[in-house]
Each structure stands twice: as structure tokens, then as C-alpha cells.
Design a protein around this motif. Sequence first.
Motif, PDB file in Angstrom:
ATOM      1  N   PRO A  78       0.801  -1.231   0.000  1.00 61.80           N
ATOM      2  CA  PRO A  78       0.000   0.000   0.000  1.00 61.80           C
ATOM      3  C   PRO A  78       0.836   1.285   0.000  1.00 61.80           C
ATOM      4  N   VAL A  79       2.162   1.150  -0.136  1.00 63.74           N
ATOM      5  CA  VAL A  79       3.011   2.347  -0.163  1.00 63.74           C
ATOM      6  C   VAL A  79       2.699   3.182  -1.400  1.00 63.74           C
ATOM      7  N   ALA A  80       2.596   2.535  -2.546  1.00 63.58           N
ATOM      8  CA  ALA A  80       2.317   3.258  -3.786  1.00 63.58           C
ATOM      9  C   ALA A  80       1.575   2.354  -4.754  1.00 63.58           C
ATOM     10  N   ALA A  81       0.617   2.946  -5.441  1.00 59.70           N
ATOM     11  CA  ALA A  81      -0.067   2.289  -6.552  1.00 59.70           C
ATOM     12  C   ALA A  81      -0.129   3.313  -7.676  1.00 59.70           C
TER      13      ALA A  81
ATOM     14  N   PHE B  39      10.587   8.053  -3.659  1.00 59.70           N
ATOM     15  CA  PHE B  39      10.145   7.968  -2.270  1.00 59.70           C
ATOM     16  C   PHE B  39      10.126   6.516  -1.801  1.00 59.70           C
ATOM     17  N   PHE B  40      10.400   6.331  -0.512  1.00 63.22           N
ATOM     18  CA  PHE B  40      10.221   5.053   0.178  1.00 63.22           C
ATOM     19  C   PHE B  40      11.070   3.942  -0.429  1.00 63.22           C
ATOM     20  N   GLU B  41      12.381   4.170  -0.408  1.00 62.60           N
ATOM     21  CA  GLU B  41      13.349   3.178  -0.870  1.00 62.60           C
ATOM     22  C   GLU B  41      14.338   2.888   0.252  1.00 62.60           C
ATOM     23  N   SER B  42      14.839   1.660   0.276  1.00 66.57           N
ATOM     24  CA  SER B  42      15.937   1.298   1.179  1.00 66.57           C
ATOM     25  C   SER B  42      17.259   1.521   0.463  1.00 66.57           C
ATOM     26  N   LEU B  43      18.219   2.064   1.160  1.00 67.13           N
ATOM     27  CA  LEU B  43      19.544   2.240   0.565  1.00 67.13           C
ATOM     28  C   LEU B  43      20.184   0.905   0.213  1.00 67.13           C
ATOM     29  N   ASP B  44      19.728  -0.164   0.856  1.00 69.56           N
ATOM     30  CA  ASP B  44      20.290  -1.494   0.583  1.00 69.56           C
ATOM     31  C   ASP B  44      19.776  -2.090  -0.723  1.00 69.56           C
ATOM     32  N   TRP B  45      18.783  -1.435  -1.334  1.00 68.81           N
ATOM     33  CA  TRP B  45      18.174  -1.995  -2.541  1.00 68.81           C
ATOM     34  C   TRP B  45      18.855  -1.468  -3.805  1.00 68.81           C
TER      35      TRP B  45
ATOM     36  N   ILE C 261      13.523   8.788   1.501  1.00 70.57           N
ATOM     37  CA  ILE C 261      13.355   9.501   0.242  1.00 70.57           C
ATOM     38  C   ILE C 261      14.748   9.734  -0.323  1.00 70.57           C
ATOM     39  N   LEU C 262      14.944   9.366  -1.586  1.00 71.33           N
ATOM     40  CA  LEU C 262      16.240   9.522  -2.237  1.00 71.33           C
ATOM     41  C   LEU C 262      16.157  10.627  -3.280  1.00 71.33           C
ATOM     42  N   ALA C 263      17.167  11.496  -3.294  1.00 68.81           N
ATOM     43  CA  ALA C 263      17.223  12.604  -4.252  1.00 68.81           C
ATOM     44  C   ALA C 263      18.552  12.573  -4.983  1.00 68.81           C
ATOM     45  N   ARG C 264      18.505  12.844  -6.277  1.00 71.74           N
ATOM     46  CA  ARG C 264      19.720  12.861  -7.078  1.00 71.74           C
ATOM     47  C   ARG C 264      20.668  13.956  -6.583  1.00 71.74           C
ATOM     48  N   LYS C 265      21.939  13.630  -6.421  1.00 70.35           N
ATOM     49  CA  LYS C 265      22.942  14.637  -6.067  1.00 70.35           C
ATOM     50  C   LYS C 265      22.988  15.705  -7.165  1.00 70.35           C
ATOM     51  N   GLY C 266      22.877  16.957  -6.782  1.00 67.59           N
ATOM     52  CA  GLY C 266      22.894  18.049  -7.746  1.00 67.59           C
ATOM     53  C   GLY C 266      21.621  18.192  -8.535  1.00 67.59           C
ATOM     54  N   GLY C 267      20.557  17.502  -8.127  1.00 66.24           N
ATOM     55  CA  GLY C 267      19.278  17.557  -8.835  1.00 66.24           C
ATOM     56  C   GLY C 267      18.483  18.803  -8.480  1.00 66.24           C
TER      57      GLY C 267
END
Length: 270
Positions: A41-44, A94-100, A226-232
Amino acid sequence: MNPRRPLKTALLYLCLPIALGFTANVSSETEIAVGAYHFPPVAAIHDDNEAAGLLGELLAELEAAHQDVTFRIVHTSPQRRYLDFEAGLYDVIFFESLDWGWESRPVDATAPVLVDEDVYVALTKPGRDQSFFDNIADRNIVAISGYHYGFAGLSTNNAELQERFSIEFSHSHRRNLSLIKADRPSLAEVAVISRSYFRMYLEQNPEDSGRFLVSDVADQRYLLRILARKGGPISHKRLEQMLLPLIEQGRYQQMVRNHGLQQPADLPGH
């Protein structure tokens, strides 16, 4: 000489700053391309590229609170998300693990904002207990293509996983649970399901509450950021700042609960 010409010229110069100011306001709006894939249910993601689930609700709240930012969904898939990121199709996910699979990619991460885990689900049968999950590698498994699983060492290479395990891939938790319910052990004995999805499924299908045996031990537990592109176009710090008022008001926590999800113990600003 037309005596009205100077008046027209004067009016033109008077209007010019107003027009320029309006243009500046419009151009100051930042559009953020958000990568998203089906992860209920995180995202659809609907056919019109609109997001539902927690992601859709959160983006609507952030846009309403920050008129200078708009979010545009870029529909990707669990397998394709990295290629689409590298191609520059989106800058935030949004909603990602750094391990993935994000460790070596140019992203900055917020503090954890969500937590979940995967569990093993089998069909309830007489005499079947938790020991059924002791040797998952010996079972016929159904899982989602592109998802990361603890029993597989977080690998998402389907060909490699099919060499190592007896595993069937699909794109739907619902389909995988249906395969378990069908009692076809030669095809599917164990499904790997996120706890939040399984909770949602049982709420929607209460008649199935006694049909499944669920593992006491999780396949993996993950902290989502939440992951954001460096320099984005937007930084992870700015995203944290945007989220903070919703956390302080308790609004974010309510959204998380409404979708059957859990917040981490050290939620920023909490």
C-alpha cells in the motif's frame, strides 16, 4: 506625428514590469519528477500516471503546502527503476531502502520515514507449523520480479535466482496469494509478502484470515527513505524540511496508519 503614441508607449513600459513579474513567479515553480512503481500500500500507479496509496496522499499534501513545487509521476518498474534513474527520467524516489541497489548511485537520502518487513506466507494445513519455513530454499517460492528479498541476498537477477531456487515471479502480491490459496505445491508453497500488504489484504478479504500460515520470523526488515539525485532540482534536505511540518502536526503519522504502515521509532522531528 500621432499625439497618442507617447501615451501608448508609456503604458507599455508601465505594464512590462507587471508582465515580467508574473513570468518570474511562474518560472520559479519547480517541477520534480518522481520515480514510482507498484508497491502497495506504499504506492499504486494508475493508468493515467497518477499515484495512489501513501505516496499519492503525501505528494498531494506537499503540493498543497508548497505552492512553488509540483510533483510529476514517472511510472517505472522495480527492475527498470535504476535504468530510468541513470537515464535522467526522474530525480527523486520515495520510500526506498539504501540497501536496494542504491549504494553506488549518486543519491542523497533522508532519514528513515517508513519501516516495513517481508514475511513468508503458506497455506494452513493440519500439522503444518513454523518449521515449514525453516528451509525456504527447499520450497517452491512465488515472489515479485525486481523486489529485493533477504533469502536471496537482495539479488534481483531473475535468471540467477531461478538457478538457485525453485521460484516463480509475478508482478502482483494478490496473484501470489491466489497461487497459495489454489494449493498447487508443485508451483507455489510459499509467497514472500510485505507485512503491510498482507494486513491490507486481510482487511479487504476477512474470509481468508484463517487460510494462511505466516512466518514469525521476517525475511527482511527495511527502513525506507526519500532519495534525491545529487545536484538535482531538489535536495534531500529540502524534502526533509517540506515533510517536517506534516510530522510535527501528526498528519504524516496519520497517513501512515491509514495505510496500515509503520513509522520508524526515530522519525525526523518526532
